[in-house]
Enzyme design. Structure first.
Site, PDB file in Angstrom:
ATOM      1  N   GLY A  39     -40.842  -6.656  45.933  1.00 28.79           N
ATOM      2  CA  GLY A  39     -39.993  -5.539  45.490  1.00 28.79           C
ATOM      3  C   GLY A  39     -39.615  -5.969  43.987  1.00 28.79           C
ATOM      4  O   GLY A  39     -39.004  -4.952  43.206  1.00 28.79           O
ATOM      5  N   SER A  40     -39.468  -7.063  43.343  1.00 29.53           N
ATOM      6  CA  SER A  40     -39.101  -7.490  42.187  1.00 29.53           C
ATOM      7  C   SER A  40     -40.553  -7.282  41.248  1.00 29.53           C
ATOM      8  O   SER A  40     -40.400  -6.627  40.174  1.00 29.53           O
ATOM      9  CB  SER A  40     -38.807  -8.987  41.896  1.00 29.53           C
ATOM     10  N   SER A  77     -36.627 -11.569  39.499  1.00 27.95           N
ATOM     11  CA  SER A  77     -36.323 -11.999  40.905  1.00 27.95           C
ATOM     12  C   SER A  77     -34.636 -11.247  41.299  1.00 27.95           C
ATOM     13  O   SER A  77     -33.798 -11.864  40.804  1.00 27.95           O
ATOM     14  CB  SER A  77     -36.245 -13.314  41.338  1.00 27.95           C
ATOM     15  N   SER A  79     -32.972 -12.065  44.215  1.00 27.85           N
ATOM     16  CA  SER A  79     -32.153 -12.932  44.591  1.00 27.85           C
ATOM     17  C   SER A  79     -31.952 -13.988  43.609  1.00 27.85           C
ATOM     18  O   SER A  79     -30.818 -14.626  43.363  1.00 27.85           O
ATOM     19  CB  SER A  79     -32.728 -13.531  45.642  1.00 27.85           C
ATOM     20  N   THR A  82     -36.045 -16.916  44.481  1.00 26.99           N
ATOM     21  CA  THR A  82     -37.627 -16.763  45.214  1.00 26.99           C
ATOM     22  C   THR A  82     -38.579 -17.994  44.558  1.00 26.99           C
ATOM     23  O   THR A  82     -38.705 -18.159  43.315  1.00 26.99           O
ATOM     24  CB  THR A  82     -38.465 -15.601  44.721  1.00 26.99           C
ATOM     25  N   ARG A 124     -36.078  -4.418  47.453  1.00 28.69           N
ATOM     26  CA  ARG A 124     -36.999  -3.037  47.046  1.00 28.69           C
ATOM     27  C   ARG A 124     -36.034  -1.851  46.791  1.00 28.69           C
ATOM     28  O   ARG A 124     -36.659  -0.901  46.348  1.00 28.69           O
ATOM     29  CB  ARG A 124     -37.823  -3.173  48.371  1.00 28.69           C
ATOM     30  N   GLU A 198     -42.642  -2.712  54.386  1.00 31.56           N
ATOM     31  CA  GLU A 198     -41.279  -3.537  54.806  1.00 31.56           C
ATOM     32  C   GLU A 198     -40.117  -2.285  55.451  1.00 31.56           C
ATOM     33  O   GLU A 198     -39.272  -2.909  56.160  1.00 31.56           O
ATOM     34  CB  GLU A 198     -40.819  -3.871  53.468  1.00 31.56           C
ATOM     35  N   HIS A 214     -66.675   2.814  44.356  1.00 32.61           N
ATOM     36  CA  HIS A 214     -67.734   1.895  44.400  1.00 32.61           C
ATOM     37  C   HIS A 214     -67.791   0.923  45.564  1.00 32.61           C
ATOM     38  O   HIS A 214     -68.707   0.220  45.331  1.00 32.61           O
ATOM     39  CB  HIS A 214     -67.692   1.168  42.708  1.00 32.61           C
ATOM     40  N   LYS A 304     -39.482 -17.692  54.562  1.00 36.08           N
ATOM     41  CA  LYS A 304     -38.507 -18.357  53.483  1.00 36.08           C
ATOM     42  C   LYS A 304     -37.796 -19.542  53.956  1.00 36.08           C
ATOM     43  O   LYS A 304     -37.632 -20.453  53.418  1.00 36.08           O
ATOM     44  CB  LYS A 304     -37.663 -17.233  52.484  1.00 36.08           C
TER      45      LYS A 304
HETATM   46  C1  F6R Z   1     -37.123  -7.402  50.259  1.00 33.58           C
HETATM   47  C2  F6R Z   1     -38.411  -7.368  49.189  1.00 33.58           C
HETATM   48  C3  F6R Z   1     -39.368  -8.641  49.019  1.00 33.58           C
HETATM   49  C4  F6R Z   1     -38.581  -9.301  47.908  1.00 33.58           C
HETATM   50  C5  F6R Z   1     -39.612 -10.518  47.719  1.00 33.58           C
HETATM   51  C6  F6R Z   1     -39.077 -11.531  46.559  1.00 33.58           C
HETATM   52  O1  F6R Z   1     -36.441  -6.292  50.252  1.00 33.58           O
HETATM   53  O2  F6R Z   1     -38.739  -6.254  48.666  1.00 33.58           O
HETATM   54  O3  F6R Z   1     -40.594  -8.191  48.589  1.00 33.58           O
HETATM   55  O4  F6R Z   1     -38.481  -8.692  46.733  1.00 33.58           O
HETATM   56  O5  F6R Z   1     -39.574 -11.423  48.744  1.00 33.58           O
HETATM   57  O6  F6R Z   1     -37.524 -11.640  46.493  1.00 33.58           O
HETATM   58  P1  F6R Z   1     -36.779 -11.666  45.085  1.00 33.58           P
HETATM   59  O7  F6R Z   1     -36.871  -9.978  44.781  1.00 33.58           O
HETATM   60  O8  F6R Z   1     -35.250 -11.753  45.633  1.00 33.58           O
HETATM   61  O9  F6R Z   1     -37.402 -12.451  44.199  1.00 33.58           O
END
Ligand code: F6R
Length: 315
Positions: A39-40, A77, A79, A82, A124, A198, A214, A304
């Protein structure tokens, strides 16, 4: 989740008003590299289509070797924790000017130049905060040229139409969704797929035109599965792409449901935001229809946690 997603236009406006200033000489920048996941990362994917210089999105543990002092490195990111993004960031940090977009976490501690965004959302569902500040940074650096104000205006003025379209998609969809897009809509199709994964906890696939003509096209000769094809179209897509989509509709509808959606907006970025928001809403309505909770991402969190336990026990 639905309430948060519905506030995308307001969040976009708030995000656009965020201010930041960095001591980076943008006139020396020759390429952009953005590290991020899920999502980032999708924010960078979308913006890459508007870049006037080479633009790479890295979803991995290491940046490619051509990273140099003329590269603007952006780590995104939500959070800030990641592991793939952190790994890329630590390998790039000393080599080139950098900016981090995050709520904090380890990335927030490690980076010198930080755009700090509001916490408390699912990554997301924080797409406005991940995308609009990055777009503002790149616009100021004259790397992209997009009308951010107009995009927000479209999101505000087309609210009802987007809701109605999203409900229609969720009501009419049967089987697995296949989402198709051309140009920037390739990235929006990917976003739709990720949101169905998701939020609605279902498989979905995205395809890009003209490449899918193609290979994927031929799969329809033998297709037996129950599927819904969603075409993310633009009235401005041009004759060649129109002909391709029209051909696909006539062939695909022999074996699947085909839903064509046309975006509102006078420029391609606004139309991308329109299509993205319809997809975000549709994925939540689909979650409702399937009786699943859109917000938690239990398996992603479980993996994770497994990875972090593994690194704790091996250190
Ligand atoms: C959860 C989501 C995930 C996170 C991914 C990376 O809502 O969309 O796809 O974005 O796991 O985590 P972040 O964004 O915290 O680096």
């Amino acid at each position: 989740m639905l309430d948060v997603v519905r506030k995308f236009p307001e969040q976009a406006r708030e995000a656009l008003e965020m201010d930041f200033e960095f001591d980076i000489d943008f006139s020396r920048i020759r390429r952009v590299m953005v590290a991020g996941m899920g999502g980032s990362a999708i924010s960078a994917d979308i913006l890459s289509h508007f870049s006037k210089i080479p633009f790479h999105v890295v979803r991995d543990y290491a940046p490619p070797p051509f990273l140099d002092e003329k590269t603007l490195f952006i780590a995104v990111s939500y959070s800030g924790n990641t592991e793939e993004t952190l790994s890329c960031f630590s390998l790039a940090k000393e080599k080139c000017p950098h900016v981090a977009i995050t709520t904090g976490g380890k990335l927030g501690e490690m980076a010198e130049n930080v755009i700090k965004i509001p916490s408390g959302f699912q990554p997301r569902a924080a797409i406005a905060y991940l995308l609009f500040p990055m777009a503002k940074l790149l616009s100021r650096a004259s790397i992209i040229d997009v009308d951010l104000e107009n995009a927000i205006y479209i999101l505000e003025s087309e609210r009802e139409k987007m809701e109605e379209t999203a409900r229609m998609v969720a009501n009419e969809m049967t089987g697995i969704p296949l989402i198709y897009g051309y140009g920037v809509m390739q990235s929006i199709a990917r976003r739709w797929r990720q949101q169905f994964n998701e939020n609605a906890k279902m498989h979905a696939f995205d395809f890009m035109l003209p490449e899918c003509n193609h290979n994927e096209l031929e799969a329809w000769e033998g297709s037996r599965e129950k599927m819904t094809c969603i075409f993310l179209r633009e009235r401005e897509e041009g004759e060649r792409i129109k002909t391709r989509f029209d051909f696909m509709r006539e062939e695909y509808k022999k074996r699947a449901k085909v839903i064509e959606i046309y975006a509102a907006g006078k420029d391609s970025f606004s139309r991308a935001m329109y299509h993205m928001h319809v997809g975000d809403l549709a994925s939540i309505y689909m979650a409702e229809r399937r009786g699943v909770e859109a917000e938690p991402v239990n398996l992603i969190m479980k993996l994770k946690e497994t990875l972090s336990q593994h690194s704790r026990s091996s250190s």
